[in-house]
Scaffold this motif. Sequence first.
Motif, PDB file in Angstrom:
ATOM      1  N   ASP A   1       0.900  -0.915   0.188  1.00 55.36           N
ATOM      2  CA  ASP A   1      -0.469   0.276   0.191  1.00 55.36           C
ATOM      3  C   ASP A   1       0.843   1.472  -0.133  1.00 55.36           C
ATOM      4  OD1 ASP A   1      -2.752  -1.482   0.234  1.00 55.36           O
ATOM      5  OD2 ASP A   1      -2.804  -1.988   2.037  1.00 55.36           O
ATOM      6  N   ILE A   2       1.919   1.173  -0.119  1.00 54.70           N
ATOM      7  CA  ILE A   2       3.137   2.014   0.396  1.00 54.70           C
ATOM      8  C   ILE A   2       3.501   2.539  -0.863  1.00 54.70           C
ATOM      9  CG2 ILE A   2       5.523   3.273   0.920  1.00 54.70           C
ATOM     10  CD1 ILE A   2       5.427   1.130   3.279  1.00 54.70           C
ATOM     11  N   GLY A   3       3.555   3.916  -1.445  1.00 54.11           N
ATOM     12  CA  GLY A   3       3.641   4.694  -2.712  1.00 54.11           C
ATOM     13  C   GLY A   3       4.231   6.116  -2.633  1.00 54.11           C
ATOM     14  N   VAL A   4       4.398   6.309  -3.265  1.00 54.73           N
ATOM     15  CA  VAL A   4       4.231   7.526  -3.476  1.00 54.73           C
ATOM     16  C   VAL A   4       3.301   8.261  -5.149  1.00 54.73           C
ATOM     17  CG1 VAL A   4       6.176   8.908  -2.120  1.00 54.73           C
ATOM     18  CG2 VAL A   4       6.755   7.992  -5.164  1.00 54.73           C
ATOM     19  N   THR A   5       2.883   9.408  -5.753  1.00 55.65           N
ATOM     20  CA  THR A   5       2.860   9.892  -6.418  1.00 55.65           C
ATOM     21  C   THR A   5       3.553  11.204  -7.424  1.00 55.65           C
ATOM     22  OG1 THR A   5       1.193  11.462  -5.338  1.00 55.65           O
ATOM     23  CG2 THR A   5       0.226   9.286  -6.682  1.00 55.65           C
TER      24      THR A   5
ATOM     25  N   ILE B   1       2.012   8.650 -20.326  1.00 51.13           N
ATOM     26  CA  ILE B   1       2.606   7.408 -19.691  1.00 51.13           C
ATOM     27  C   ILE B   1       3.437   7.360 -18.621  1.00 51.13           C
ATOM     28  CG2 ILE B   1       2.338   6.202 -22.415  1.00 51.13           C
ATOM     29  CD1 ILE B   1       5.054   6.402 -22.152  1.00 51.13           C
ATOM     30  N   CYS B   2       3.282   6.549 -18.097  1.00 52.06           N
ATOM     31  CA  CYS B   2       3.932   6.658 -16.716  1.00 52.06           C
ATOM     32  C   CYS B   2       5.628   5.807 -16.783  1.00 52.06           C
ATOM     33  CB  CYS B   2       3.549   6.385 -15.245  1.00 52.06           C
ATOM     34  SG  CYS B   2       1.978   7.378 -15.127  1.00 52.06           S
ATOM     35  N   PRO B   3       6.754   5.765 -16.536  1.00 54.28           N
ATOM     36  CA  PRO B   3       7.656   4.607 -16.072  1.00 54.28           C
ATOM     37  C   PRO B   3       7.719   3.835 -15.991  1.00 54.28           C
ATOM     38  CG  PRO B   3       8.276   6.984 -15.162  1.00 54.28           C
ATOM     39  CD  PRO B   3       6.686   7.538 -15.265  1.00 54.28           C
ATOM     40  N   GLU B   4       8.540   3.083 -16.306  1.00 55.61           N
ATOM     41  CA  GLU B   4       8.776   1.326 -16.115  1.00 55.61           C
ATOM     42  C   GLU B   4       8.728   1.353 -14.714  1.00 55.61           C
ATOM     43  OE1 GLU B   4      10.965  -2.807 -16.501  1.00 55.61           O
ATOM     44  OE2 GLU B   4      11.466  -0.791 -17.980  1.00 55.61           O
ATOM     45  N   ASN B   5       7.679   0.365 -13.550  1.00 54.73           N
ATOM     46  CA  ASN B   5       7.221   0.323 -12.442  1.00 54.73           C
ATOM     47  C   ASN B   5       6.624   0.849 -11.306  1.00 54.73           C
ATOM     48  OD1 ASN B   5       9.446  -2.224 -12.100  1.00 54.73           O
ATOM     49  ND2 ASN B   5      11.133  -1.091 -12.390  1.00 54.73           N
ATOM     50  N   SER B   6       5.959   2.042 -12.676  1.00 60.05           N
ATOM     51  CA  SER B   6       4.993   3.086 -11.830  1.00 60.05           C
ATOM     52  C   SER B   6       3.364   2.846 -12.781  1.00 60.05           C
ATOM     53  CB  SER B   6       5.301   4.352 -12.210  1.00 60.05           C
ATOM     54  OG  SER B   6       6.656   4.659 -11.720  1.00 60.05           O
TER      55      SER B   6
ATOM     56  N   VAL C   1      -0.112  11.701 -14.264  1.00 60.89           N
ATOM     57  CA  VAL C   1      -0.081  11.313 -12.928  1.00 60.89           C
ATOM     58  C   VAL C   1       0.316   9.553 -12.341  1.00 60.89           C
ATOM     59  CG1 VAL C   1      -0.800  11.277 -10.166  1.00 60.89           C
ATOM     60  CG2 VAL C   1      -2.016  12.987 -12.321  1.00 60.89           C
ATOM     61  N   CYS C   2       1.324   9.928 -11.722  1.00 57.53           N
ATOM     62  CA  CYS C   2       1.605   8.514 -11.571  1.00 57.53           C
ATOM     63  C   CYS C   2       2.412   7.454 -10.382  1.00 57.53           C
ATOM     64  CB  CYS C   2       3.455   8.197 -12.276  1.00 57.53           C
ATOM     65  SG  CYS C   2       3.316   8.711 -14.286  1.00 57.53           S
ATOM     66  N   ARG C   3       1.963   6.967  -9.388  1.00 54.77           N
ATOM     67  CA  ARG C   3       2.456   6.235  -8.651  1.00 54.77           C
ATOM     68  C   ARG C   3       3.522   5.248  -8.868  1.00 54.77           C
ATOM     69  NH1 ARG C   3       0.107   1.730  -4.540  1.00 54.77           N
ATOM     70  NH2 ARG C   3       0.662   2.846  -2.901  1.00 54.77           N
ATOM     71  N   ARG C   4       4.641   5.481  -7.718  1.00 48.01           N
ATOM     72  CA  ARG C   4       5.563   4.426  -7.444  1.00 48.01           C
ATOM     73  C   ARG C   4       4.965   3.357  -6.534  1.00 48.01           C
ATOM     74  NH1 ARG C   4       9.728   1.121  -8.539  1.00 48.01           N
ATOM     75  NH2 ARG C   4      11.671   1.983  -9.666  1.00 48.01           N
TER      76      ARG C   4
ATOM     77  N   SER D   1      16.039   7.516 -10.249  1.00 51.03           N
ATOM     78  CA  SER D   1      15.112   8.042 -11.440  1.00 51.03           C
ATOM     79  C   SER D   1      14.098   8.097 -12.020  1.00 51.03           C
ATOM     80  CB  SER D   1      16.047   9.239 -12.935  1.00 51.03           C
ATOM     81  OG  SER D   1      15.263  10.104 -12.974  1.00 51.03           O
ATOM     82  N   GLU D   2      12.747   8.439 -12.071  1.00 47.07           N
ATOM     83  CA  GLU D   2      11.378   8.379 -12.864  1.00 47.07           C
ATOM     84  C   GLU D   2      12.203   8.441 -13.994  1.00 47.07           C
ATOM     85  OE1 GLU D   2       9.262   6.862 -11.287  1.00 47.07           O
ATOM     86  OE2 GLU D   2      10.959   5.775  -9.132  1.00 47.07           O
ATOM     87  N   TYR D   3      11.547  10.039 -14.247  1.00 50.43           N
ATOM     88  CA  TYR D   3      12.289  10.570 -15.282  1.00 50.43           C
ATOM     89  C   TYR D   3      13.533  11.935 -15.193  1.00 50.43           C
ATOM     90  CZ  TYR D   3       9.185  14.655 -15.115  1.00 50.43           C
ATOM     91  OH  TYR D   3       7.809  15.602 -14.440  1.00 50.43           O
ATOM     92  N   SER D   4      13.568  12.464 -16.201  1.00 45.73           N
ATOM     93  CA  SER D   4      14.525  13.471 -16.716  1.00 45.73           C
ATOM     94  C   SER D   4      14.030  14.370 -17.775  1.00 45.73           C
ATOM     95  CB  SER D   4      15.764  12.918 -16.532  1.00 45.73           C
ATOM     96  OG  SER D   4      17.055  12.498 -17.136  1.00 45.73           O
ATOM     97  N   GLY D   5      14.937  15.319 -17.633  1.00 42.57           N
ATOM     98  CA  GLY D   5      14.152  16.333 -18.416  1.00 42.57           C
ATOM     99  C   GLY D   5      15.029  18.045 -18.256  1.00 42.57           C
TER     100      GLY D   5
END
Length: 202
Positions: free
Chosen positions: A22-26, A34-39, A110-113, A134-138
């Motif tokens: 149940d633990i995670g961050v958004t 689209i969300c990164p892999e594993n999110s 909006v992604c949840r990891r 890193s979830e993503y960079s830019g």
Amino acid sequence: MMKHYLHTSRKADCSVTPSQQDIGVTYVRWGKKICPENSEIVYTGQAGGNQHTNKGGGSNYLCLPSDPENGEAYSYANEGLYGAEYEIHSTSKPSGLPASLAEKEVQCAVCRRKGKVSVLMIPGRKSCYKGWKSEYSGFLMSEHITHNNKDYICMDGDAKPLDNRASNENGALFYPIRAKCGSLRCPPYKDNTEVLCTVCTK
């Protein structure tokens, strides 16, 4: 006479420890739907915010869902929610982003990891510090220096338009940010360079 008290506990009064699943961050992934892999995707939509010349209203960008639940018609003259456009042109674009994004609306997700407890946007870097992923960079972006303030956000380095429409309606706008030496120490920063960014989780 001795009084006896019966102590009871209710489940609602007890603290509940969430399970690890149940633990995670958004976080918002600006420029992608689209969300990164594993999110996992919470929702997708388009970026929006206050009109860039409005004196009042919000100062943050919003990721607006593509399936809103609209309220009733309202005539009071205080509109403050607009779509957002890329202000990326051939003379002002960061490396890697195409000038074809100019005046097009910005998509977002909006992604949840799961399994993470912290999320952090780091300006000035394209990689995370040790122990963070890193979830993503830019590229760091915000409003133009002559417009009203907006938050800094990290635009995905492979940003895409919401669709192919480019009507230049303005609204909330995304401009690339560059570093300015002076009170900002150079080195380690470099004058007039694009500012990179990354969104990290731990």
